[in-house]
Design a protein around this motif. Structure first.
Motif, PDB file in Angstrom:
ATOM      1  N   ILE A  85      78.752  15.446  -3.988  1.00  0.00           N
ATOM      2  CA  ILE A  85      79.013  15.860  -2.611  1.00  0.00           C
ATOM      3  C   ILE A  85      80.468  16.247  -2.409  1.00  0.00           C
ATOM      4  O   ILE A  85      81.381  15.524  -2.821  1.00  0.00           O
ATOM      5  N   ASP A  86      80.662  17.379  -1.750  1.00  0.00           N
ATOM      6  CA  ASP A  86      81.997  17.832  -1.371  1.00  0.00           C
ATOM      7  C   ASP A  86      81.914  18.375   0.057  1.00  0.00           C
ATOM      8  O   ASP A  86      81.522  19.528   0.264  1.00  0.00           O
ATOM      9  N   PRO A  87      82.247  17.566   1.065  1.00  0.00           N
ATOM     10  CA  PRO A  87      82.071  18.009   2.458  1.00  0.00           C
ATOM     11  C   PRO A  87      82.899  19.225   2.833  1.00  0.00           C
ATOM     12  O   PRO A  87      82.583  19.905   3.809  1.00  0.00           O
ATOM     13  N   ALA A  88      83.916  19.555   2.058  1.00  0.00           N
ATOM     14  CA  ALA A  88      84.697  20.756   2.348  1.00  0.00           C
ATOM     15  C   ALA A  88      83.893  22.027   2.101  1.00  0.00           C
ATOM     16  O   ALA A  88      84.246  23.098   2.594  1.00  0.00           O
ATOM     17  N   ARG A  89      82.781  21.920   1.357  1.00  0.00           N
ATOM     18  CA  ARG A  89      81.946  23.083   1.054  1.00  0.00           C
ATOM     19  C   ARG A  89      80.760  23.211   2.009  1.00  0.00           C
ATOM     20  O   ARG A  89      79.982  24.161   1.886  1.00  0.00           O
ATOM     21  N   TRP A  90      80.622  22.304   2.950  1.00  0.00           N
ATOM     22  CA  TRP A  90      79.413  22.280   3.763  1.00  0.00           C
ATOM     23  C   TRP A  90      79.315  23.464   4.714  1.00  0.00           C
ATOM     24  O   TRP A  90      80.316  23.988   5.218  1.00  0.00           O
ATOM     25  N   VAL A  91      78.066  23.848   4.956  1.00  0.00           N
ATOM     26  CA  VAL A  91      77.739  24.807   6.014  1.00  0.00           C
ATOM     27  C   VAL A  91      76.990  24.054   7.105  1.00  0.00           C
ATOM     28  O   VAL A  91      76.328  23.039   6.852  1.00  0.00           O
ATOM     29  N   TRP A  92      77.073  24.559   8.334  1.00  0.00           N
ATOM     30  CA  TRP A  92      76.546  23.848   9.495  1.00  0.00           C
ATOM     31  C   TRP A  92      75.704  24.790  10.350  1.00  0.00           C
ATOM     32  O   TRP A  92      76.039  25.961  10.522  1.00  0.00           O
ATOM     33  N   THR A  93      74.630  24.253  10.878  1.00  0.00           N
ATOM     34  CA  THR A  93      73.811  24.974  11.851  1.00  0.00           C
ATOM     35  C   THR A  93      73.667  24.095  13.083  1.00  0.00           C
ATOM     36  O   THR A  93      73.351  22.901  12.970  1.00  0.00           O
ATOM     37  N   VAL A  94      73.915  24.677  14.248  1.00  0.00           N
ATOM     38  CA  VAL A  94      73.819  23.948  15.514  1.00  0.00           C
ATOM     39  C   VAL A  94      72.922  24.746  16.453  1.00  0.00           C
ATOM     40  O   VAL A  94      73.110  25.951  16.627  1.00  0.00           O
ATOM     41  N   VAL A  95      71.946  24.082  17.044  1.00  0.00           N
ATOM     42  CA  VAL A  95      71.110  24.694  18.077  1.00  0.00           C
ATOM     43  C   VAL A  95      71.485  24.053  19.402  1.00  0.00           C
ATOM     44  O   VAL A  95      71.394  22.825  19.558  1.00  0.00           O
ATOM     45  N   GLY A  96      71.918  24.876  20.350  1.00  0.00           N
ATOM     46  CA  GLY A  96      72.319  24.338  21.645  1.00  0.00           C
ATOM     47  C   GLY A  96      72.737  25.446  22.588  1.00  0.00           C
ATOM     48  O   GLY A  96      72.673  26.637  22.256  1.00  0.00           O
ATOM     49  N   ASP A  97      73.146  25.056  23.768  1.00  0.00           N
ATOM     50  CA  ASP A  97      73.615  25.997  24.785  1.00  0.00           C
ATOM     51  C   ASP A  97      75.044  26.397  24.438  1.00  0.00           C
ATOM     52  O   ASP A  97      75.965  25.582  24.497  1.00  0.00           O
ATOM     53  N   ALA A  98      75.226  27.680  24.060  1.00  0.00           N
ATOM     54  CA  ALA A  98      76.556  28.133  23.650  1.00  0.00           C
ATOM     55  C   ALA A  98      77.597  27.915  24.737  1.00  0.00           C
ATOM     56  O   ALA A  98      78.765  27.639  24.441  1.00  0.00           O
ATOM     57  N   GLY A  99      77.185  28.019  25.990  1.00  0.00           N
ATOM     58  CA  GLY A  99      78.128  27.811  27.076  1.00  0.00           C
ATOM     59  C   GLY A  99      78.678  26.401  27.107  1.00  0.00           C
ATOM     60  O   GLY A  99      79.794  26.178  27.599  1.00  0.00           O
ATOM     61  N   GLN A 100      77.920  25.430  26.578  1.00  0.00           N
ATOM     62  CA  GLN A 100      78.371  24.040  26.576  1.00  0.00           C
ATOM     63  C   GLN A 100      79.039  23.632  25.271  1.00  0.00           C
ATOM     64  O   GLN A 100      79.918  22.755  25.277  1.00  0.00           O
ATOM     65  N   VAL A 101      78.617  24.228  24.150  1.00  0.00           N
ATOM     66  CA  VAL A 101      79.077  23.700  22.862  1.00  0.00           C
ATOM     67  C   VAL A 101      80.037  24.611  22.112  1.00  0.00           C
ATOM     68  O   VAL A 101      80.718  24.150  21.182  1.00  0.00           O
ATOM     69  N   ARG A 102      80.132  25.899  22.474  1.00  0.00           N
ATOM     70  CA  ARG A 102      80.944  26.818  21.672  1.00  0.00           C
ATOM     71  C   ARG A 102      82.402  26.366  21.572  1.00  0.00           C
ATOM     72  O   ARG A 102      82.994  26.343  20.473  1.00  0.00           O
ATOM     73  N   ALA A 103      83.012  26.001  22.674  1.00  0.00           N
ATOM     74  CA  ALA A 103      84.418  25.599  22.638  1.00  0.00           C
ATOM     75  C   ALA A 103      84.621  24.363  21.760  1.00  0.00           C
ATOM     76  O   ALA A 103      85.633  24.244  21.050  1.00  0.00           O
ATOM     77  N   GLN A 104      83.658  23.432  21.768  1.00  0.00           N
ATOM     78  CA  GLN A 104      83.763  22.246  20.925  1.00  0.00           C
ATOM     79  C   GLN A 104      83.759  22.631  19.444  1.00  0.00           C
ATOM     80  O   GLN A 104      84.489  22.054  18.638  1.00  0.00           O
ATOM     81  N   LEU A 105      82.917  23.604  19.099  1.00  0.00           N
ATOM     82  CA  LEU A 105      82.806  24.013  17.704  1.00  0.00           C
ATOM     83  C   LEU A 105      84.032  24.785  17.258  1.00  0.00           C
ATOM     84  O   LEU A 105      84.500  24.629  16.123  1.00  0.00           O
ATOM     85  N   ASP A 106      84.568  25.621  18.138  1.00  0.00           N
ATOM     86  CA  ASP A 106      85.780  26.373  17.796  1.00  0.00           C
ATOM     87  C   ASP A 106      86.937  25.435  17.446  1.00  0.00           C
ATOM     88  O   ASP A 106      87.801  25.769  16.628  1.00  0.00           O
ATOM     89  N   ALA A 107      86.963  24.261  18.059  1.00  0.00           N
ATOM     90  CA  ALA A 107      88.060  23.322  17.839  1.00  0.00           C
ATOM     91  C   ALA A 107      88.020  22.651  16.468  1.00  0.00           C
ATOM     92  O   ALA A 107      88.974  21.977  16.079  1.00  0.00           O
ATOM     93  N   LEU A 108      86.915  22.854  15.726  1.00  0.00           N
ATOM     94  CA  LEU A 108      86.771  22.176  14.442  1.00  0.00           C
ATOM     95  C   LEU A 108      87.468  22.904  13.293  1.00  0.00           C
ATOM     96  O   LEU A 108      87.578  22.368  12.191  1.00  0.00           O
ATOM     97  N   GLY A 109      87.895  24.128  13.534  1.00  0.00           N
ATOM     98  CA  GLY A 109      88.631  24.850  12.502  1.00  0.00           C
ATOM     99  C   GLY A 109      87.782  25.621  11.516  1.00  0.00           C
ATOM    100  O   GLY A 109      88.303  26.143  10.519  1.00  0.00           O
TER     101      GLY A 109
END
Length: 381
Positions: free
Chosen positions: A342-366
């Motif tokens: 396992i190498d978490p730096a290589r991970w890909v992520w999928t999120v299902v949700g309301d972009a209006g509520q979660v997009r800014a949170q995801l942008d903050a993750l880098g």
């Protein structure tokens, strides 16, 4: 209708029958009272060697399948399962088959297509028969030979795909926008190197302390400590043509970004600065040993173990050796096994949700964030 006749026949004989197909193999099975074994084998033989594909039943099956695909657009877990495998490894045949299929392909299928597929792929060469019974093999074998011994097909078996080098996407977050979602559903992971049976056992046991059990760090963090989720799991998915590690959970929408940050931290710590402790080792190994006592309480469980050993190329006595394998484990060996995978730096992520509520949170993750709509994930016919 043919299916009605089969169901009536099964009911009279007290049969439970099932069929299935994956990228790797197809199967047909039944459970029957021993007294009805001969007619049960006859019915199985008819289904395997002399199937029919009535147009009206094929049409109904297509309608049912298309309805299931329609529902995928409204199901967060189904959307994740459509997208995440392709990000983890675009070359994987499991990624190409993710979901319930392409609706355009389903809509165009004909009875002739199904008959051709049956003739091409359902064959006696390469098939194996597994039996769990109280009757001796000398009694069972003539019954099976009577039903299937004359099964013949023309031509050579088609070539099966081989394991290709993984083609993972770059670390990123794919946000599937579903306006009005009350929560965010998260899936993440990576392709991992193939492992033999011994190495995979070490990985799975080590993962009991990270994501594979209720007391695993990921679940204890998001559910018990933060109260953001009803549960979070991480597991190795080891298949013949591809292996991966996948985490999945659903959290309240305002915690989508923080939840991803916590998962990344827990996994990173586990494979670097905070590996499995002696206490965690004792819990996961002890739990595995105690759980073995209940593994084979049914004939179905024995059958499944036989088939799993065959698919993975393990010896028939594999499960009988597990207590010794567990006894030989050490915390260092488990930590080394999961650290190598396992190498978490290589991970890909999928999120299902309301972009209006979660997009800014995801942008903050880098990580790069790409937004798609559910209708793009599950096409229409």
């Amino acid at each position: 209708m043919i299916s009605h006749w089969i169901e009536a026949r099964k009911e009279r004989l007290g049969l439970s029958m099932g069929t299935g197909a994956t990228v790797d193999y197809g199967s047909a099975s039944f459970t029957a009272p021993t007294v009805n074994l001969v007619p049960a084998l006859d019915l199985l033989g008819d289904m395997l060697t002399r199937p029919t594909f009535p147009a009206d039943e094929v049409a109904q099956l297509k309608r049912d399948t298309l309805a299931v695909i329609d529902r995928e657009r409204d199901d967060a877990d189904s959307l994740v399962q459509r997208v995440l495998p392709r990000l983890i490894d675009a070359h994987s045949p499991y990624a190409q088959r993710a979901g319930f299929g392409d609706p355009k392909v389903i809509a165009a299928l004909t009875p002739a297509d199904l008959a051709a597929a049956h003739a091409q792929w359902l064959r006696p060469d390469g098939a194996k028969i597994f039996v769990v019974s109280d009757r001796p093999l000398a009694e069972l074998k003539p019954m099976i030979e009577r039903t299937l011994g004359g099964w013949r097909v023309a031509g050579a078996a088609p070539a099966l795909p081989g394991r290709q080098p993984p083609a993972p996407a770059q670390p990123q977050i794919v946000l599937i926008d579903r306006p009005g979602s009350a929560q965010a559903t998260i899936g993440a992971g990576q392709a991992v190197p193939a492992a033999d049976a011994g190495q995979q056992l070490l990985r799975d046991t080590a993962n009991g302390a990270l994501g594979g059990g209720f007391l695993g760090r990921i679940n204890m963090n998001l559910r018990e400590d933060k109260h953001w989720s009803y549960g979070a799991n991480g597991n190795f998915d080891d298949r013949p043509l591809q292996s991966s590690y996948v985490v999945d959970t659903s959290v309240q929408s305002d915690k989508a970004g923080p939840a991803i940050a916590e998962i990344r931290r827990e996994v990173s710590d586990f494979v670097t600065t905070r590996p499995m402790t002696q206490r965690e080792f004792d819990l996961v190994r002890g739990g595995a040993l105690r759980g073995m006592a209940g593994w084979f309480q049914s004939s179905g469980a024995v059958l499944g173990a036989m088939q799993e050993n065959d698919r993975r190329g393990r010896p028939d006595d594999y499960f009988a050796t597990l207590d010794a394998r567990y006894a030989a484990m050490t915390p260092d060996a488990l930590n080394a096994a999961i650290r190598a995978a396992i190498d978490p730096a290589r991970w890909v992520w999928t999120v299902v949700g309301d972009a209006g509520q979660v997009r800014a949170q995801l942008d903050a993750l880098g990580l790069p964030v790409r937004v798609v709509r559910a209708g793009e994930v599950v096409p229409r016919p």
